[in-house]
Structures are given as C-alpha cells and as structure tokens.
Scaffold this active site. Structure first.
Site, PDB file in Angstrom:
ATOM      1  N   ILE A 179     104.340  37.661  30.561  1.00 41.35           N
ATOM      2  CA  ILE A 179     103.615  38.833  30.248  1.00 41.35           C
ATOM      3  C   ILE A 179     102.225  38.617  30.199  1.00 41.35           C
ATOM      4  CG2 ILE A 179     103.400  41.043  28.864  1.00 41.35           C
ATOM      5  CD1 ILE A 179     106.414  41.262  28.592  1.00 41.35           C
TER       6      ILE A 179
ATOM      7  N   GLN B 127     100.138  37.582  32.996  1.00 45.45           N
ATOM      8  CA  GLN B 127      99.830  38.477  33.739  1.00 45.45           C
ATOM      9  C   GLN B 127      98.960  39.556  33.184  1.00 45.45           C
ATOM     10  OE1 GLN B 127     101.138  37.992  36.775  1.00 45.45           O
ATOM     11  NE2 GLN B 127      99.782  39.700  37.700  1.00 45.45           N
ATOM     12  N   GLU B 128      98.889  39.715  32.023  1.00 42.36           N
ATOM     13  CA  GLU B 128      98.213  40.578  31.321  1.00 42.36           C
ATOM     14  C   GLU B 128      96.652  40.303  31.236  1.00 42.36           C
ATOM     15  OE1 GLU B 128      98.419  43.714  30.248  1.00 42.36           O
ATOM     16  OE2 GLU B 128     100.593  44.212  30.494  1.00 42.36           O
ATOM     17  N   SER B 129      96.647  39.099  30.606  1.00 38.71           N
ATOM     18  CA  SER B 129      95.181  38.625  30.273  1.00 38.71           C
ATOM     19  C   SER B 129      94.985  37.072  30.543  1.00 38.71           C
ATOM     20  CB  SER B 129      95.303  38.626  28.606  1.00 38.71           C
ATOM     21  OG  SER B 129      96.084  37.236  28.080  1.00 38.71           O
TER      22      SER B 129
ATOM     23  N   TYR C 170     103.148  44.350  39.380  1.00 36.58           N
ATOM     24  CA  TYR C 170     103.250  43.562  38.023  1.00 36.58           C
ATOM     25  C   TYR C 170     104.636  43.087  37.876  1.00 36.58           C
ATOM     26  CZ  TYR C 170     102.861  43.692  32.793  1.00 36.58           C
ATOM     27  OH  TYR C 170     102.905  43.291  31.583  1.00 36.58           O
TER      28      TYR C 170
END
Length: 654
Positions: free
Chosen positions: A499, A502-504, A608
C-alpha cells in the site's frame, strides 16, 4: 526593460559558460539553490533583475537556464523572436526548450505571426493538439491541399479537441466538406462522453434549422428524467432525437431501470438504429453499476457499433455472471489494439480454457507468463511457470553510476528536487531518460535512491524490459517501524508495504492535491479520527510526515476497514475509494478475487487494487523468502449475504 533584461541574461549565461569551460559541477550549493528560489519569487513580484543577478553570481550552475526561461515564458507576447531563438539555441536538448517552444508557437498563432510559426513548428518534439489545430487553420487559409484531409480525419475521429480547433472545423463546414450526418455523429460522440460544452460548439456548425437549442440540452443534462417525461414532441427532427438519446444516457447513469422503461416506450419514435445505440449506452452504464440486467441490455443493442469501453464492460459483466461464451465473444469484438492489452489476453485465455480450448489457452498464458505485472503473475501461476524474483539482479557498476550522474538533465532534476520544485524536477528526469536502455535506467534508479528520491528510483527501475533489479522496484525502507505496526495490528507486512509503495513511493512528506499526507496518504479527517481511536496524544496534523506515526495510524485504519469488510481486496479497494463503495461492488454471490478487482467501476481504484496485490506478491518473496500464490493472495471475495461479524463500526469509519 523586459527585452533588455532577457537579452542581457541570455548573453551573460552564454558568455559565462564559454569562460568556465566544459566541466560542469554535479550540483549547485544549497545556498545557490535557495537564492534561485528567492530570485524567482522576486521576479514574480516584478523584480526581474533578481534572476539576472543570480546568473551572474552562479556561472555554469546546473540550473543556469531557469532564470532566462522564467523571464521569457512570463512575457512571450512581448518577447523578441531573436531572444527566444537565442534561448532555444543555447539550451536545445532540455525540457525547458520544448516547453518554451510550445508556448511560443501558441503565442505566435495568437498574434498571427505565421511566418515565424511555420519556421519553428518542425522543431517541436511532442504532439500538441492545440498547436496542430493552429497549424491546420493557417494551412487551410493558404490553400494547403493536404490540410483539408488532415482536418477531416481529426473531426471524424471523435476525439475531444481544444478551442483552437473550432475555426478549423468551421472552415470545413463553410467549404461544404462536412456533411450534416458527420456533424451529428460528432455531436453524438461528444454527448455520449458527457462533453456538453464541446458538443455545443460543434452544434454551431449545423445548417440553420437543424441545430438543437442549448437551453434544451441544459435541461436534459440537469434533469433527464423530467426532460423525458415532458418531451411529447415528435422525434423526427434529428435535434430532438439526439437530445432524447443524450437524456436517456444521462438517466442510465443513476437509474438504469427507469432508463430502460423509458427506452421501451420511446423505441418506436426513435427508430431501430437510434434505439439500438441507446441500448448500448444503457448497457454500458448498467454494467459499470453491476446491474443484473446489463447483459440483457447489451443483447437489445443488437447491431449497434459499440466502442471499446462499452465492449470491455460487456466482458466484465459477463465475468461477474460467469458467462464465458460472452466473455470470449466480447473480447474478440475489441479493436486489435485494445485486445492486445494484458487484461484481455489473460481473460481471453481463461475463457478459452473454460470452453475447452486448452491448447490455445495455454499458448496465450505462456506468452503472458514472462511479464511482471498483475496478469503476468496470474498467467504464470495458471501454467505452473511462476519464477521467484531474483533479489540479486542487475546492479550498475561505479562507472555507470558516474556516467548517469554526469547527465545534465539528471543533475538539474536532483537540484530541483532539493528545493521542492518537484514538477520541474520530474520533467527534467523524464526528459533525461528518453530512449535509455535497461542499464542506464538501473543506474539512474540507483542515483535517485542515493539522492533519497525513492519515487524516481522505483518508477525508473519499473521501466526496464530485460534487465531487472527488484530490490529497487520493491524497497523496504522504514522496515522496523512498519514491521512493529503490522504486528501490533495483526496485518500482513507485505500488504502494508504494498500500500505504501502505491500510495507514496515511500516519500514521508508526500502530499496529494486533496491533502492526503505521508507514507500511507492519510486524509486530514481520517487521521483526526484515527488519532482519537488509538489514541495519539497529543496529536497535530504535522505529525503525519513522521514515518513511524503515519505507518502506525495508517495500519490501524486499514485494520479497521479489514475487520469491517472481511477481505483484503475489499479493504484495499476501500483504502482508495471508501468502504461504502468497496462494499457495494460485491456481487450477490462469492467472486473470484481477480474478477472482483477487474470489475471495479473506477479506473483509478481498479488499477490501484491490481497494483497493490502485484506488489504484495513480490513483497511476500522479499520479506519471507516464500513463494507466494497470487490466487491465494486474491482469494474469493464473499457475496453480499456473507457479512463479517464486526458490522457495527461501519458508520464510524471515514
């Protein structure tokens, strides 16, 4: 004053460069970079000499082009062509030259400086629709024989076009090169894509008495149900028919059943062709809403020409219903370009296998199995060809690192990142890596990692085709804090890493346009709620850039969502799009995890979820040394009737 300052700046930079010689510094000092930012801010207040003075103090600095660029780009309408050309000649192989040339061409078109425009246009590297239309307009005006055919092709493509294309299309209409049918066809495509403003512009090209009334279109857009209920007029006129089709399409987005009932009543007045088109639009919207009648609506479309996106959603609706014959037929109806996408190669193979075509299925799966994305991993598992990634992959030699460090664009990018000019830095980085081979990309990725730019390191390593370094693609920074939080909240460490990747991209101070902050991109309201639950005391929003705090809070939030929804795929979808949507996207029956993921209506969330679980496959290998199974990671998503025990907290989760 302006022309003098720009000319002086460019000449000064050129002269200083000649005196300083060929050797360039790897990066400017932090003091020089800070001065540059201050000079830019001063120039924005009208103090242009601050930029000129910076160049004189810092000759041969990696960012020497930026002061002159900022001065020129802000005043292009007043710029002397000689000054612009001097900049382009001085800095030819830079994204600044491309950006300045693009904006200059638009300025030249606006002022009617066509001779200069024609001379500079061939030097533009990237396509630009606005500039292309300016060029077409100018060429049509001087009777260029090829321009008319190019303009017609653009019009007929149905692509959204910027305002400068309007005069081009008007010229075609005035020359009687466009038929009324072609104009209506474009209007219909635009309205189907909800491009109401552009449809109104094209509407003006229709002959007198044929166009629709803009206010009627606005009423159909604002309240399609009311519009359809009140409109009792004949649908013989094309304008009435198109507005009715538009209203039906709008209504089908929120009320497909009502739209279907209306369409049944309107079909005799619309005629077979228009009715079948409307059924295709309705079926598409129903499929994205997971409506149980979506496939029957598609059947009503009969011979209507469906777009790729409509056909793709027919395939997705068939996946959810388990109708593999329709899945295969839909995929075979896609355009050749779309059918080559890994998504449809995989599902075509699965459909063939379900229908007994084992040999053809295996051949397709083997072709996919060597690819490193979500469907490549699934395909490899289908044919027992899964290969654990090597964590001792290709590594750049010292000489390769030095060579990439010496690339001017890399130097500029890293310097810009140091003063938080991230957009400019990203353009420099991408420009510098155009056409690079795998070894250069891996060396650039390592340069980025050593410069503490993890997003560039990951994204650059992700681009390799034959040589891979999976340690660059799937790094494990902050592992101690992450492992502690994953253990505390009983989470799979691989999922949490996935996660964050993918997020940051592991950037602690990452901040999205809507305010999501930190490694796990927590929204302010969510973070405030989590801080009260854990609790975090005292809490302030600026704590979200602290890796250990952000990870602990984000992991807690994911744990709560997972408890609420009962499945990792649902929790992952919820992390991106919200728990309510993830719950609504379930089916009445249990769905294979890959099918749930592929039929998520939001493009962003669908992508995502697939990327997070592909990440998790790699992180399972890296963290545990164990062979992961994509099918086990994805599992079966329970149907709507199989609610987890903990449902009372649903209304409390942001």
């Amino acid at each position: 004053m302006f022309r003098f300052a720009v000319r002086l700046a460019i000449c000064a930079f050129t002269a200083l460069g000649a005196v300083a010689g060929a050797a360039a510094p790897v990066a400017g000092s932090d003091a020089a970079l800070a001065e540059l930012v201050a000079a830019r801010e001063a120039a924005q207040r009208g103090q242009l000499r601050a930029l000129e003075a910076w160049g004189q103090r810092h000759p041969r600095h990696p960012l020497e082009a930026y002061p002159a660029f900022w001065m020129l780009s802000g005043q292009l309408q007043r710029a002397d062509p000689a000054e612009v050309r001097a900049f382009l000649k001085r800095y030819p192989d830079t994204p600044l030259a491309e950006t300045l040339r693009r904006e200059w061409l638009k300025s030249l078109a606006a002022s009617g400086s066509w001779e200069v425009f024609r001379g500079e246009l061939p030097n533009l590297v990237a396509d630009d629709m606005e500039i292309a239309c300016h060029s077409l307009h100018e060429r049509l005006g001087r009777g260029d024989a090829d321009a008319s055919a190019e303009a017609l092709a653009l019009f007929r493509s149905g692509r959204e076009a910027p305002a400068p294309c309007d005069p081009v299309f008007a010229a075609l209409a005035d020359a009687k090169r466009l038929t009324t049918e072609e104009i209506w066809d474009r209007v219909r495509r635009l309205l189907a894509g909800n491009q109401v403003r552009e449809a109104k512009r094209v509407n003006t090209l229709l002959p007198h008495g044929h166009a629709f009334d803009d206010k009627s279109l606005d009423r159909a857009a604002a309240d399609p149900s009311h519009y359809l209920a009140r409109d009792k007029n004949s649908l013989v006129a094309r304008s009435r028919k198109e507005l009715t089709l538009f209203a039906l399409g709008r209504l089908s987005r929120s009320k497909p059943e009502e739209a279907a009932d209306r369409l049944v009543l309107l079909a005799p007045r619309l005629g077979s062709n228009a009715s079948e088109y409307a059924w295709g639009q309705l079926a598409w919207q129903a499929a994205t809403a997971h409506h149980p009648r979506a496939l029957s609506f598609y059947a009503m479309a009969r011979d209507a020409q469906l777009s790729d996106i409509q056909v793709a959603w027919k395939a997705r609706a068939a996946l959810r219903s388990g109708d593999w014959k329709v899945v295969l037929a839909a995929i075979q109806a896609l355009s050749p370009e779309e059918a080559r996408d890994p998504t449809w190669r995989y599902w075509r193979a699965r459909a063939l296998r379900q229908l007994g075509e084992t040999e053809a299925s295996t051949a397709l799966l083997k072709g996919l199995a060597g690819e490193t994305h979500f469907y490549g991993l699934l395909a490899a598992e289908e044919v027992n060809a899964s290969v654990p990634p090597s964590w001792n992959g290709a590594r750049p030699a010292a000489a390769e690192l030095e060579r990439m460090r010496s690339v001017p664009g890399i130097q500029r990018a890293l310097a810009l990142y140091r003063v938080n000019l991230d957009n400019e830095a990203l353009r420099e980085w991408i420009w510098a890596l155009r056409g690079r081979d795998d070894r250069d990309l891996l060396a650039a990725a390592e340069v980025a990692r050593l410069a503490n730019e993890p997003d560039r390191a990951i994204n650059t390593a992700d681009r390799t085709v034959h040589l891979h370094d999976f340690t660059q693609r799937y790094p494990i920074p902050h592992r101690e804090a992450l492992a502690a939080s994953a253990k505390h909240w009983a989470l799979d460490e691989a999922i949490v890493f996935s996660i964050i990747r993918q997020e940051s991209r592991f950037m602690p101070e990452a901040r999205s346009r809507v305010g999501a902050t930190g490694l796990m991109q927590l929204m302010p309201a969510t973070a405030s709620w989590v801080a009260k639950q854990i609790p975090v005391q005292p809490y302030s929003p600026d704590m979200l850039v602290q890796p250990e705090v952000n990870i602990h809070m984000g992991a807690y939030y994911f744990r709560r969502v997972l408890d609420e929804l009962g499945h990792p795929i649902l929790a992952t979808a919820a992390y991106n799009a919200g728990p309510g949507r993830a719950r609504r996207w379930r089916d009445a029956r249990a769905l294979e995890g890959a099918i749930y993921a592929e039929t998520i209506p939001f493009n962003e969330t669908r992508d995502y979820v697939k990327k997070v679980f592909a990440n998790a496959w790699y992180y399972r290998h890296r963290l545990n040394g164990q062979a992961a199974s994509m099918k086990q990671l994805l599992g079966m998503v329970p149907g709507r009737g199989a609610e987890p025990a903990a449902t009372s907290i649903a209304s409390n989760i942001p």
